[in-house]
Design a protein around this motif. Structure first.
Motif, short mmCIF file in Angstrom:
data_model
loop_
_atom_site.label_atom_id
_atom_site.label_comp_id
_atom_site.label_asym_id
_atom_site.label_seq_id
_atom_site.Cartn_x
_atom_site.Cartn_y
_atom_site.Cartn_z
N GLY A 73 0.81 -1.21 0.00
CA GLY A 73 0.00 0.00 0.00
C GLY A 73 0.84 1.26 0.00
O GLY A 73 0.35 2.33 -0.26
N PHE A 74 2.15 1.14 0.30
CA PHE A 74 3.06 2.28 0.27
C PHE A 74 4.22 1.95 -0.68
O PHE A 74 4.65 0.80 -0.78
CB PHE A 74 3.64 2.59 1.65
N LEU A 211 -3.53 4.71 5.21
CA LEU A 211 -3.51 5.13 3.81
C LEU A 211 -4.19 6.49 3.63
O LEU A 211 -3.91 7.20 2.67
CB LEU A 211 -4.21 4.07 2.94
#
Length: 674
Positions: A73-74, A211
């Protein structure tokens, strides 16, 4: 390999898998299942076995790496200089041994140490180019971290621009959550029925890995910068010692912890560590030890590092402050939002500098998971040095006389039904007239999105409750000017204005009243949908689950919550009292689909600052004449209403060819409908 060695290899492999699973739960899932002390014990066991059998050490052992893998997600970030973890010392003997190794390498050179607080948070790297923050990353596995620049920029103690321009500077720091913020965050999560964070460090890590940066921004994180990574400073040399580096970093506008001391020898180091071991509970943030570093940067370079730890620094870990006691009883309390919280009553015991006689158990799931019973002997500690918590039940001490605990089925404060909604950990009182929820319920009832009673803010509500003038929201409609004049800060005009505002609220649309009742999961949008469907609050009171779920936008969770609320006798009685006072419980007739009004079936988007209308007033006005308000512009948008400084929605409307109108145009459209 002999049978004995094969058995040892299997034991080591099992221990590695267990540690890796805990690494995954802590660093990736942010959901640890063991305490830091238990984790340290597992790691120490593995290190000891690998020292005894070095030929069994493998490159993928947890002892050969710094931390967990970057989370999906990063984007990943390669650290220019590795962010190494520190070796741990747990007693004076290990500090003395560390000093012996330093002296053995440096020989006859004189040296000193800098001792700092070991902040219990998440290590990060901040990179500045030309004095501007361009990147922020987690430590990750030491070589590769996660790019969390956007989240780090929400932390106000991180400067976006340094006080002095530098070509390139990468600094290391520790992001943490203050104790008060940790307590407040867990309180809010408990009220929402969400899992609790184990400690401030876990909370900080979870907050930085959100997020949505807006979530991070609301978590009140802070940072202490403690060192320099990569640097390019043409014409200006770096400081020559760590103590000078801290002063220099501070001069750049970076936040440096002031609690550090220069020590001439290991004896002074040990003394300073002991001082903070006794004082740590008084700090507004959590520390779990001290960090000892050789002061000279040249000597640090000479000492070097292993693959995972510098040889010029060590972390002195404080021993866990725990105590044994007995659970004498488990009681429950009702929070201001109706959450029923169980609390263990304990034999008084001293922990972390104070006497503890009770510990929150949070919810029934935690009681069942830890198998806590009345009469049990337990180990307790203070989570984050603040909240007394049961760590472990000593089941070997059970006598058979211990009693299981069950949550009550009726609220201890008002007698209303206690329910646990599906998917939530919390039990809640369903009583809208519950005295434990009175203050919060009144504040919500009078708020702008609900009954919008001007002048009835938290301070006034508190006065009314303390004076005994209001026992539930229906009592607001009994208030007189004479009663208000007996309270502080009320004069004739302010008293008359409040009574007038309360009276005017009787004419509010039905959806405002439904929202004002504070039904769990029923927000402003759901309240409007329910009002439009049922048209009368009395019909909603008798609705069944099947009818509710059949409504567009109303799911099982909202339906369950509405039914639980409406079947509670005290809530039905409260609604009847509101009806007796003349509060409107009937929805206005919606504009007919074929009436030809200019906003029937139209979608509008509001952008910029409107001159005459507040945003929620404009929204209500549009919906009142059959229009729909959206938050984003698309080809299906009919009008964009633009005020001052309209921003990107205006630009997108122009790009898509959507008609843009002003506030006066909107008012003309609404007037033409009547």
């Amino acid at each position: 390999m002999g049978g004995g060695h094969e058995q040892i290899r299997q034991t080591i492999d099992k221990l590695r898998r267990e540690i890796e699973q805990h690494n995954y739960r802590y660093y990736v899932l942010d959901a640890p299942t063991i305490t830091d002390t238990q984790y340290d014990r597992l790691m120490a066991d593995l290190q000891q076995m690998e020292r005894e059998y070095p030929f069994l050490v493998t490159p993928d052992s947890p002892t050969q790496r710094v931390g967990g893998k970057p989370r999906e997600g990063f984007a990943t970030v390669q650290h220019t200089i590795a962010m190494l973890s520190l070796a741990n010392a747990f007693g004076d003997a290990e500090l003395i041994e560390f000093d012996r190794r330093v002296r053995g390498t440096l020989g006859n050179e004189s040296y000193d140490y800098v001792v700092e607080l070991k902040i219990d948070g998440l290590a990060v790297s901040l990179t500045y180019q030309d004095g501007i923050l361009v990147r922020g990353a987690t430590r990750g596995d030491g070589a590769t971290g996660e790019d969390i620049t956007v989240n780090l920029k929400t932390i106000r103690s991180i400067p976006l621009r340094l006080h002095k321009p530098v070509d390139l500077l990468e600094v290391r720091g520790e992001v943490y959550m203050p104790k008060k913020s940790f307590i407040e965050l867990n309180r809010r999560r408990e009220e929402r029925g969400e899992p609790l964070f184990a400690n401030p460090r876990n909370a900080a890590a979870g907050s930085l890995r959100q997020l949505d940066p807006a979530v991070t921004a609301g978590r009140n994180l802070s940072i202490f910068v403690y060192g320099i990574g990569a640097a390019e400073l043409p014409g200006e040399g770096l400081p020559e010692s760590h103590s000078e580096s801290l002063k220099w970093l501070e001069s750049l506008g970076l936040r440096v912890n002031t609690h550090h001391q220069l020590c001439r020898d290991i004896g002074e180091v040990i003394s300073y560590c002991r001082i903070w071991q006794d004082k740590k509970a008084a700090l507004p943030y959590q520390i779990d030890g001290m960090v000892i570093k050789v002061n000279s940067l040249d000597q640090q370079s000479a000492l070097g590092a292993t693959m995972k730890s510098p040889r010029w620094a060590i972390a002195f870990k404080f021993p866990p402050e725990q105590a044994q006691t007995i659970v004498r009883d488990i009681i429950v309390s009702v929070g201001r939002t109706g959450v029923i919280t169980p609390t263990a009553l304990l034999d008084p015991v001293s922990v972390a500098g104070s006497t503890v006689s009770r510990a929150t158990l949070h919810n029934e799931d935690i009681i069942r998971e830890k198998d806590i019973r009345i009469g049990d002997r337990v180990i307790i500690h203070k989570a984050g040095d603040v909240i007394p918590e049961v760590v472990e039940v000593l089941k070997d001490h059970r006598t058979g006389g211990e009693k299981m605990f069950s949550m009550p089925v009726e609220c201890p404060a008002c007698g209303a039904e206690v329910v646990r909604l599906s998917g939530e950990a919390a039990h809640r009182c369903t009583g809208a007239a519950c005295p434990a929820q009175l203050l919060e319920g009144l504040i919500h009832f009078a708020s702008r999105g609900a009954m919008d009673i001007a002048g009835l803010g938290p301070a006034v509500v508190t006065q009314l409750v303390e004076a005994g003038l209001v026992g539930d929201v229906s009592d607001l409609y009994n208030l007189t000017v004479e009663q208000l004049l007996r309270l502080e800060r009320f004069a004739d005009k302010s008293a008359e204005n409040l009574v007038r505002a309360i009276e005017a609220s009787k004419e509010n649309p039905l959806h405002r009243l439904i929202f004002a009742l504070g039904i769990r999961h029923v927000g402003e949008r759901a309240a409007r949908v329910l009002a439009e469907h049922f048209g009368d609050l009395r019909r909603l009171m008798d609705a069944d689950c099947e009818e509710l779920i059949a409504i567009m936008e109303i799911g099982p969770k909202i339906a369950e919550s509405v039914i639980n609320f409406m079947r509670e006798p005290q809530n039905r009685a409260l609604i009847e009292r509101l009806i007796e006072h003349g509060v409107n419980v009937v929805a206005e007739a919606a504009p007919a689909a074929g009436s030809g009004g200019p906003l029937i079936g139209k979608t509008l988007v509001l952008t910029g600052t409107l001159a005459a209308l507040k945003r929620d007033e404009a929204k209500e006005l549009i919906e009142k004449v059959g229009g729909k308000v959206s938050s984003s512009v698309s080809k299906k948008t009919d009008y964009v209403v633009a005020g001052e400084n309209p921003g990107s929605k205006y630009e997108k409307a122009v790009k898509l060819g959507v008609q843009v109108i002003g506030e006066e145009d909107l008012l003309d459209l609404v007037k033409s409908h009547h």
